[in-house]
Structure formats: structure tokens, C-alpha cells
Design an enzyme around this catalytic site. Sequence first.
Site, PDB file in Angstrom:
ATOM      1  N   ASP A 104       0.846  -1.190   0.000  1.00  0.00           N
ATOM      2  CA  ASP A 104       0.000   0.000   0.000  1.00  0.00           C
ATOM      3  C   ASP A 104       0.886   1.246   0.000  1.00  0.00           C
ATOM      4  O   ASP A 104       1.721   1.406  -0.882  1.00  0.00           O
ATOM      5  CB  ASP A 104      -0.952  -0.067   1.205  1.00  0.00           C
ATOM      6  CG  ASP A 104      -2.033   0.984   1.202  1.00  0.00           C
ATOM      7  OD1 ASP A 104      -3.055   0.800   0.520  1.00  0.00           O
ATOM      8  OD2 ASP A 104      -1.865   2.003   1.905  1.00  0.00           O
ATOM      9  N   ARG A 108       4.550   2.551  -2.343  1.00  0.00           N
ATOM     10  CA  ARG A 108       4.843   3.790  -3.045  1.00  0.00           C
ATOM     11  C   ARG A 108       6.182   4.376  -2.596  1.00  0.00           C
ATOM     12  O   ARG A 108       6.927   4.944  -3.403  1.00  0.00           O
ATOM     13  CB  ARG A 108       3.703   4.786  -2.847  1.00  0.00           C
ATOM     14  CG  ARG A 108       2.383   4.171  -3.245  1.00  0.00           C
ATOM     15  CD  ARG A 108       1.186   5.101  -3.236  1.00  0.00           C
ATOM     16  NE  ARG A 108       0.017   4.266  -3.540  1.00  0.00           N
ATOM     17  CZ  ARG A 108      -0.263   3.773  -4.740  1.00  0.00           C
ATOM     18  NH1 ARG A 108       0.541   4.045  -5.754  1.00  0.00           N
ATOM     19  NH2 ARG A 108      -1.321   3.004  -4.931  1.00  0.00           N
ATOM     20  N   TRP A 150      -8.065   7.963  -0.990  1.00  0.00           N
ATOM     21  CA  TRP A 150      -7.381   8.713  -2.041  1.00  0.00           C
ATOM     22  C   TRP A 150      -7.986  10.098  -2.226  1.00  0.00           C
ATOM     23  O   TRP A 150      -7.260  11.085  -2.347  1.00  0.00           O
ATOM     24  CB  TRP A 150      -7.456   7.946  -3.365  1.00  0.00           C
ATOM     25  CG  TRP A 150      -6.469   6.843  -3.449  1.00  0.00           C
ATOM     26  CD1 TRP A 150      -6.452   5.695  -2.722  1.00  0.00           C
ATOM     27  CD2 TRP A 150      -5.327   6.774  -4.324  1.00  0.00           C
ATOM     28  NE1 TRP A 150      -5.380   4.913  -3.091  1.00  0.00           N
ATOM     29  CE2 TRP A 150      -4.685   5.554  -4.068  1.00  0.00           C
ATOM     30  CE3 TRP A 150      -4.822   7.621  -5.302  1.00  0.00           C
ATOM     31  CZ2 TRP A 150      -3.534   5.162  -4.752  1.00  0.00           C
ATOM     32  CZ3 TRP A 150      -3.675   7.238  -5.994  1.00  0.00           C
ATOM     33  CH2 TRP A 150      -3.041   6.019  -5.702  1.00  0.00           C
ATOM     34  N   TYR A 211      -1.517  11.846   2.076  1.00  0.00           N
ATOM     35  CA  TYR A 211      -2.461  11.638   0.983  1.00  0.00           C
ATOM     36  C   TYR A 211      -2.560  12.879   0.099  1.00  0.00           C
ATOM     37  O   TYR A 211      -2.740  12.765  -1.125  1.00  0.00           O
ATOM     38  CB  TYR A 211      -3.837  11.252   1.530  1.00  0.00           C
ATOM     39  CG  TYR A 211      -3.975   9.760   1.732  1.00  0.00           C
ATOM     40  CD1 TYR A 211      -4.445   8.946   0.712  1.00  0.00           C
ATOM     41  CD2 TYR A 211      -3.612   9.162   2.935  1.00  0.00           C
ATOM     42  CE1 TYR A 211      -4.554   7.580   0.876  1.00  0.00           C
ATOM     43  CE2 TYR A 211      -3.713   7.782   3.110  1.00  0.00           C
ATOM     44  CZ  TYR A 211      -4.182   7.004   2.078  1.00  0.00           C
ATOM     45  OH  TYR A 211      -4.273   5.645   2.241  1.00  0.00           O
ATOM     46  N   HIS A 276      -7.139  -6.923   0.175  1.00  0.00           N
ATOM     47  CA  HIS A 276      -6.060  -5.933   0.130  1.00  0.00           C
ATOM     48  C   HIS A 276      -5.010  -6.186   1.205  1.00  0.00           C
ATOM     49  O   HIS A 276      -3.813  -5.972   0.983  1.00  0.00           O
ATOM     50  CB  HIS A 276      -6.656  -4.534   0.300  1.00  0.00           C
ATOM     51  CG  HIS A 276      -5.646  -3.440   0.362  1.00  0.00           C
ATOM     52  ND1 HIS A 276      -4.820  -3.114  -0.697  1.00  0.00           N
ATOM     53  CD2 HIS A 276      -5.321  -2.580   1.371  1.00  0.00           C
ATOM     54  CE1 HIS A 276      -4.033  -2.102  -0.355  1.00  0.00           C
ATOM     55  NE2 HIS A 276      -4.323  -1.756   0.894  1.00  0.00           N
TER      56      HIS A 276
END
Length: 307
Positions: A104, A108, A150, A211, A276
Site C-alpha cells: 500500500d 509507493r 485517495w 495523501y 487488500h
Amino acid sequence: MFAGFRATSLQLDDTTIFARVGGTGPPLLLLHGFPETHLMWKDIAVALAPDFTVIAADLRGYGQSGCPVSSADHSPYAKRAMAGDMVQVMKQLGFKQFMVAGHDRGGRVAYRLALDHPDEISKIAVLDVIPTAAAWDRADARLALGFWPWSLLAQPEPLPERLIGAAPDAIVDNAIVQWGSPAEMFSTEVRDAYVEALRDPVHIHAICEEYRAAATIDREHDAADQANGRRIECPLLALWSSEGGLETWYAREGGPLAIWRKWADRVEGRPVPGGHFFPEEHPHQTGAALSKFFEDNRGNDASNRVL
């Protein structure tokens, strides 16, 4: 939890990073996602420890790590800043080169590490993600509704901060269930730890800033890399939930592997069972897949030490 591991808090240039360290062998950094902390790796880290020196860290703004003051462009919470933290962490622990696996949000940070610090990263594994810019470029109602942080957490303050602070337990419980993993797989201790981590207003703001960075400056960094032809040079393993959005959303263009091959030279991967949170749902299978991918670096830990 984390039997045989030691806890440490490392002072960096502008924050502190909490981590648990254990095991023997080449260094492997594990990075968590939202709304988790390093605790998501508790079973996998112990399983990998006989063959790797495992470092499970809290990202800045999460868990027991520090929350540096942000800025108007959100750059203190860009993945570039978070990646820089982890290079400092590993150097302080004595490693000049290392491998990294991220789930998750941690995924990144992992690919940003490989882009910004290619000499330090020998292999990366990214779990249930595609690159940030690629996800935003393909965003539609499925992303907006399926992975609501998001868009919601990227809204200007203080709305998302107030919403999280008002019901941190609802945030954690909704994420677990809506993203396809059975709630009963999380022990009460771990679930409560995730909720507690979302009670602190300073950490809540930091997470929202992360975020916001993903919706703005992270996309700019990704776009610049693509425009300049920068690629991930080290081997990359992509694993994703066979029951989640990545399995179907991008099928017309070849799925996650096809997307990652636009960013990296050496890509392999596959869907895996579970939702997930499959690293916590199926830690033995996930750990085995990571061990197999990273095993070529076993025995090379001496060459990775900072002298």
C-alpha cells in the site's frame, strides 16, 4: 509479537523513525500501508528473520514515528521525503545497500526509493499497488468509491482530520472489511493498535498530508521521471490481491505487470489469494513469495555493511 526483535527509534535530519530490527543475513526493509503500522509485518518479519536482517519501520507520520511540520506543497510528506528517511535509517543501522518490500503506501515509498536511490536498492517488492501517477491517471468511480482515502484524505484541512478524529475505529473497521479481508483475521490487539494510532491529532494531520502529497507533488515527481525516461533498474516483484481492484481494473492494458513494465526494466509478479490486506491475511504464503524473490541476496550481507 516480533519475538527476537529489538525496538529502536532513530533520530534523522527532521524527524524520528521507529523500527523493529531482527534476524541475520542481507538487509530487508519492510514498509506498511494505511491504516496500518509496522505491526502488519509481525508474522512475516519473524518468518524471514532466519535468512534476512529484517527492519520493519513506521513511516513518518504513522505509528510511533515522528510528524515533521508540513508545508503548503505537502513536500515533507512526499514519498521522496519518506524514501529519504529510509536511506538514513538503513545507514544508521549500518547498511549501504538493501532490499525493500512495501504494501500500500509503503509500496509507493519502495518504488520511490528505487527511482531516487538506485545505488542503495538491490531489489523491491510492491504489494497491491501501481505507481501513484498511473493510478491517478486511470482514476474513475471505482477508485473513488473503492479506495476512498485517495480522494477523502486529500481534501483540504481540516475536514478529513476532523472526520478521522471523530471515529478512528470506524475508519479502521471500514478499511478492513471494504477492502476485502475478513475482520476476524485481525487480533483485537492489532486492531486496537491501528485504532489507537489514529487517535492523535498530530498523526492524523500527518497522514492526511501524506495523501495530499500523493494527489499533488508525488504525481509531479512521477510525471517528471516518466518524461525524463528514469526507470527502476533493480528487479521488481509485484503482488496484488486476486479479489481486489488491481486484478480487474486494468485488464484491458495487460494488468498491473504491464503497467509496472512501463516503469521498470525487470518485472515479475502475480495475483495472490486474499483481500487488500493479504500480507496479514496470508502471512505464510506472502512471506514465502518474498523470501523466494529476495533469496538471491542471501549471503551478501557482509558487502552491504557501511564501514
